[in-house]
Design an enzyme around this catalytic site. Sequence first.
Site, short mmCIF file in Angstrom:
data_model
loop_
_atom_site.label_atom_id
_atom_site.label_comp_id
_atom_site.label_asym_id
_atom_site.label_seq_id
_atom_site.Cartn_x
_atom_site.Cartn_y
_atom_site.Cartn_z
N GLU A 96 0.86 -1.19 0.00
CA GLU A 96 0.00 0.00 0.00
C GLU A 96 0.89 1.23 0.00
O GLU A 96 1.91 1.24 0.70
CB GLU A 96 -0.88 0.05 1.26
CG GLU A 96 -2.04 -0.89 1.25
CD GLU A 96 -1.96 -1.84 2.42
OE1 GLU A 96 -1.29 -1.51 3.41
OE2 GLU A 96 -2.57 -2.92 2.33
N ASN A 101 2.45 9.94 -2.74
CA ASN A 101 3.87 9.58 -2.71
C ASN A 101 4.37 9.28 -4.12
O ASN A 101 4.55 8.13 -4.53
CB ASN A 101 4.09 8.37 -1.78
CG ASN A 101 5.56 8.16 -1.45
OD1 ASN A 101 6.43 8.66 -2.15
ND2 ASN A 101 5.83 7.41 -0.40
N TYR A 108 7.58 1.86 -7.84
CA TYR A 108 6.85 0.60 -7.95
C TYR A 108 6.36 0.38 -9.40
O TYR A 108 6.39 -0.75 -9.89
CB TYR A 108 5.68 0.57 -6.96
CG TYR A 108 6.13 0.65 -5.51
CD1 TYR A 108 7.18 -0.13 -5.04
CD2 TYR A 108 5.50 1.50 -4.60
CE1 TYR A 108 7.60 -0.05 -3.72
CE2 TYR A 108 5.91 1.58 -3.27
CZ TYR A 108 6.97 0.80 -2.84
OH TYR A 108 7.40 0.87 -1.53
#
Length: 138
Positions: A96, A101, A108
């Site tokens: 998560e 961010n 990711y």
Amino acid sequence: MTKISPASSDDLPALVAIAAECGLEVDFTAELSRSYARLLVAREAGVVNGFLLAWRAADELHLTDLGVTAARRRHGLARALVTELFREDSRVIFLEVRESNAPALALYGALGFTELDRRARYYSDTGEDAVVMQRLLR
Ligand SMILES: CC(C)(COP(=O)(O)OP(=O)(O)OC[C@H]1O[C@@H](n2cnc3c(N)ncnc32)[C@H](O)[C@@H]1OP(=O)(O)O)[C@@H](O)C(=O)NCCC(=O)NCCS
């Protein structure tokens, strides 16, 4: 040269300092004693400059925390830490991340994670949504 290895109790001071700098709350002493926790450190010239914490449950990994000291960001440490996790004998990694961010979302995304879901107002401090991401390993 970045070296990734499991953390040990000798790394605790550095881990606590990096987590504080990143605004992450992790009980590293407890994590070191958990059989299902994977606590990895990234060292440069012997100095711990980043860490990753994941929990293993059945054939899933849950990446719970990742931090790199501010002065050493954008040098591939987080990429090296997450890539090391890909070597685990697991089916999938979940995580998560706060919707604000951008560095973590970019990281990711670059490493093949895709958005699976959103958890509304997941973070009580800011009321932000969590972006739930997954990466299949096999
Ligand atoms: C998110 C974080 C872990 C990234 O660590 P890092 O070591 O700087 O990341 P890397 O150098 O391995 O970056 C790998 C790739 O991710 C992406 N990326 C990382 N930081 C980025 C940024 N600030 N902006 C855009 N893309 C970024 C890029 O694609 C980058 O590849 P490139 O440098 O070749 O362009 C770091 O910024 C950090 O510790 N932030 C505070 C804590 C946090 O938010 N943790 C994650 C949630 S728990």
